[in-house]
Enzyme design. Structure first.
Site, PDB file in Angstrom:
ATOM      1  N   GLY A  52      13.079 -12.004  -5.265  1.00 26.23           N
ATOM      2  CA  GLY A  52      14.555 -11.852  -5.402  1.00 26.23           C
ATOM      3  C   GLY A  52      14.885 -11.373  -6.993  1.00 26.23           C
ATOM      4  N   HIS A 127       3.665  10.233  -3.390  1.00 30.18           N
ATOM      5  CA  HIS A 127       3.786  10.015  -1.997  1.00 30.18           C
ATOM      6  C   HIS A 127       4.953   9.118  -1.914  1.00 30.18           C
ATOM      7  CE1 HIS A 127       1.395   6.623  -4.200  1.00 30.18           C
ATOM      8  NE2 HIS A 127       2.457   5.842  -3.689  1.00 30.18           N
ATOM      9  N   ARG A 208       6.962   6.659 -16.322  1.00 30.33           N
ATOM     10  CA  ARG A 208       5.642   6.499 -16.219  1.00 30.33           C
ATOM     11  C   ARG A 208       5.189   6.855 -14.919  1.00 30.33           C
ATOM     12  NH1 ARG A 208       2.726   3.571 -12.240  1.00 30.33           N
ATOM     13  NH2 ARG A 208       0.696   2.582 -12.956  1.00 30.33           N
ATOM     14  N   ASP A 210       3.148   7.602 -11.477  1.00 29.32           N
ATOM     15  CA  ASP A 210       2.135   6.640 -10.558  1.00 29.32           C
ATOM     16  C   ASP A 210       0.955   7.505 -10.258  1.00 29.32           C
ATOM     17  OD1 ASP A 210       1.309   4.341  -9.374  1.00 29.32           O
ATOM     18  OD2 ASP A 210       1.902   5.506  -7.535  1.00 29.32           O
ATOM     19  N   GLU A 240      -0.398   7.092 -15.497  1.00 27.97           N
ATOM     20  CA  GLU A 240      -1.230   5.957 -15.096  1.00 27.97           C
ATOM     21  C   GLU A 240      -2.703   6.628 -14.788  1.00 27.97           C
ATOM     22  OE1 GLU A 240      -2.089   2.764 -11.497  1.00 27.97           O
ATOM     23  OE2 GLU A 240      -1.005   4.706 -11.119  1.00 27.97           O
ATOM     24  N   HIS A 322       0.331  -4.726 -14.003  1.00 24.25           N
ATOM     25  CA  HIS A 322       0.640  -5.348 -12.570  1.00 24.25           C
ATOM     26  C   HIS A 322      -0.415  -4.699 -11.541  1.00 24.25           C
ATOM     27  CE1 HIS A 322       1.719  -0.867 -12.796  1.00 24.25           C
ATOM     28  NE2 HIS A 322       1.707  -0.989 -11.300  1.00 24.25           N
ATOM     29  N   ASP A 323      -1.420  -3.957 -12.153  1.00 19.31           N
ATOM     30  CA  ASP A 323      -2.367  -3.569 -11.099  1.00 19.31           C
ATOM     31  C   ASP A 323      -3.773  -4.241 -11.518  1.00 19.31           C
ATOM     32  OD1 ASP A 323      -1.163  -1.506  -9.709  1.00 19.31           O
ATOM     33  OD2 ASP A 323      -1.468  -0.083 -11.267  1.00 19.31           O
ATOM     34  N   ARG A 371       1.362 -10.895 -10.166  1.00 20.32           N
ATOM     35  CA  ARG A 371       2.717 -10.629 -10.158  1.00 20.32           C
ATOM     36  C   ARG A 371       3.635 -11.934  -9.938  1.00 20.32           C
ATOM     37  NH1 ARG A 371       1.698  -5.432  -6.236  1.00 20.32           N
ATOM     38  NH2 ARG A 371       0.726  -4.249  -7.503  1.00 20.32           N
TER      39      ARG A 371
END
Length: 492
Positions: A52, A127, A208, A210, A240, A322-323, A371
């Site tokens: 949230g 996508h 950025r 993706d 990326e 984050h990856d 995360r």
């Protein structure tokens, strides 16, 4: 070809935020957000539940971020999506209601710009999602849908949810939740171009992109750059790309990429065999094998000579994201390695980027664990936070660390030294990655534009407690650097 890149990026320090997990604040007029079921903030993150965090929460933390010295935010996707990471876009023109909707993004934009800060959004243009209107219409209408050529439909019937049946449409890495656009379709191409233009026209400071390497339609990214720059020549376009990004950094497409090769080399040098390979995927980010100073210097020289200097100055340099696993976890919690990596990050050409929470010691292995919810103040590593603050301020104070040339000066065992020079001003950085104190001799003569007298009038900008036996004679500096420590010395 003359290459133009955004000047502001060369001076920026980025903070990357995963919005669902950073901060939550619900304004009075959106109290309905208090009535939705959410995962506990400190529970281990997963790919389905929502914590949230929202854009109002980010606004509430801008004093904190600005005080640390961050000047730009990069947010992972904010558009409407049925997923906490929001890489499953439902509507490219609507901010997710859990994040506060478009109203919250406008407020964040305005508050950032009032402070002289910038905002870069995540563009997921390879996508969409099963909930994206055009794809959903195909699911409903089958071969009668007017949007059938927007995606790569191979056969009928489509199976978007039942994995026991063939999907019959192309999706990113065969994840049927992520139907892949047909970029050969001029209508799709135009739609995505207009999405890019729209948000820049609304005051966003860049994109950025993706998995941009998955879009192989000739001329796509060249057109994207032309159209974005026509709206705002100073808009930042970064992609990326995990490996060699030369194909995208010739000046006709991106201003930079997420500089994972810099992070790989840096962690391999400062972490050595302390790097926790079990937390890293077999592809992508791999800071191994360990490097000595000579190996690190070679890796850095390769990076610096790979791209035009104007591009190098607008690379997005990072140690994690984050990856991948968080830098603290990659280094097994080893504090000296982390601080050495941070020194190198804050003194390298290009814009440094810090993943939210790293500055207070947030840990996490490969996604989604990386995360985690931003910790409460009682859990902060205050000493580490102070080090981030100090090094960011040093970068802001010394222009040579932002736009000066980069010259490797010393590679001896695990002792690495380099100089940054800008006209008659400069800075030198020395790193001792060894477990014992090491003496060094640094020859400053390659920094020929800086007179010896300028060095004599300089001062230690960081690490004065790490050095002993300091002696500056002409263009020669000698000293002994404590085990696994670093030093920054600068002209006035």
């Amino acid at each position: 070809m003359t290459i133009a890149t955004p000047d502001w990026v060369k001076h920026a320090v980025f903070y990357q935020i995963f919005p669902d997990s950073f901060a939550r604040m619900v304004p009075q007029h959106q109290q309905w957000l208090l009535d939705v079921p959410l995962q506990a903030w400190d529970a281990p993150p997963n790919v389905q539940e929502y914590k949230g965090g929202n854009l109002w929460g980010i606004i509430s933390q801008l004093d904190y971020l600005q005080d640390l010295g961050f000047t730009a935010l990069y947010l992972t996707p904010v558009f409407q999506s049925a997923c906490n990471h929001r890489y499953h876009t439902h509507d490219y023109y609507q901010v997710d209601p859990l994040l506060g909707g478009n109203e919250a993004l406008w407020s964040l934009r305005d508050e950032l710009h009032r402070r002289g800060m910038r905002l870069v959004l995540d563009g997921v243009f390879n996508h969409a999602s099963r909930g994206f209107f055009q794809f959903n219409d195909i699911l409903e209408q089958g071969p009668h849908s007017p949007w059938i050529h927007w995606f790569e439909v191979e056969n009928w019937p489509l199976s978007a949810y039942d994995g026991s049946l063939p999907a019959h449409y192309k999706s990113w890495v065969d994840n049927r939740a992520l139907p892949q656009f047909n970029h050969r379709n001029p209508a799709v191409r135009e739609y995505l171009m207009r999405v890019g233009e729209y948000w820049i026209s609304q005051g966003m400071d860049g994109w950025r992109l993706d998995v941009p390497f998955c879009i192989t339609e000739p001329g796509f990214w060249q057109e994207f750059r032309q159209r974005i720059k026509a709206v705002n020549p100073e808009a930042y376009i970064t992609g990326e790309i995990f490996g060699d990004a030369s194909a995208w950094l010739d000046g006709s497409q991106f201003d930079g990429v997420m500089n994972y090769p810099f992070g790989e080399a840096t962690l391999a040098f400062v972490g050595g065999d302390r790097v926790q390979l079990q937390h890293l995927p077999q592809d992508g980010f791999r800071p191994t094998p360990p490097l000595d100073a000579a190996g690190y210097g070679d890796a850095i020289q390769t990076l610096l000579h790979r791209h035009p200097w104007t591009i190098q100055q607008t690379q997005l340099n990072l140690l994690d994201s984050h990856d991948v696993a968080r830098v603290g976890s990659i280094l097994g919690g080893d504090r000296p390695s982390l601080i050495l990596a941070l020194i190198l990050l804050m003194t390298f050409p290009g814009a440094p980027c810090v993943f939210y929470g790293d500055e207070v010691g947030l840990m996490g292995v490969h996604e989604p664990d990386c995360r985690r919810g931003f910790p409460t103040p009682d859990q902060w590593d205050r000493s580490l936070q102070a080090t981030y603050h100090t090094l960011i301020q040093v970068r802001h104070r010394l222009e040579a660390l932002r736009t000066g040339t980069y010259e490797v000066l010393l590679t001896d065992g695990l002792v690495y030294g380099f100089g940054r020079s800008l006209g008659d001003r400069g800075a030198i950085v020395v790193i001792n990655g060894d477990t014992a104190a090491q003496s060094f001799r640094l020859d400053l003569s390659p920094l020929a534009d800086i007179a010896p007298g300028a060095w004599a009038g300089g001062a230690i900008a960081y690490g004065d407690e790490n050095i002993s036996g300091w002696d500056l004679q002409g263009s020669q500096i000698t000293g002994t650097l404590a085990a696994r420590s670093g030093l920054i010395y600068a002209t006035p």
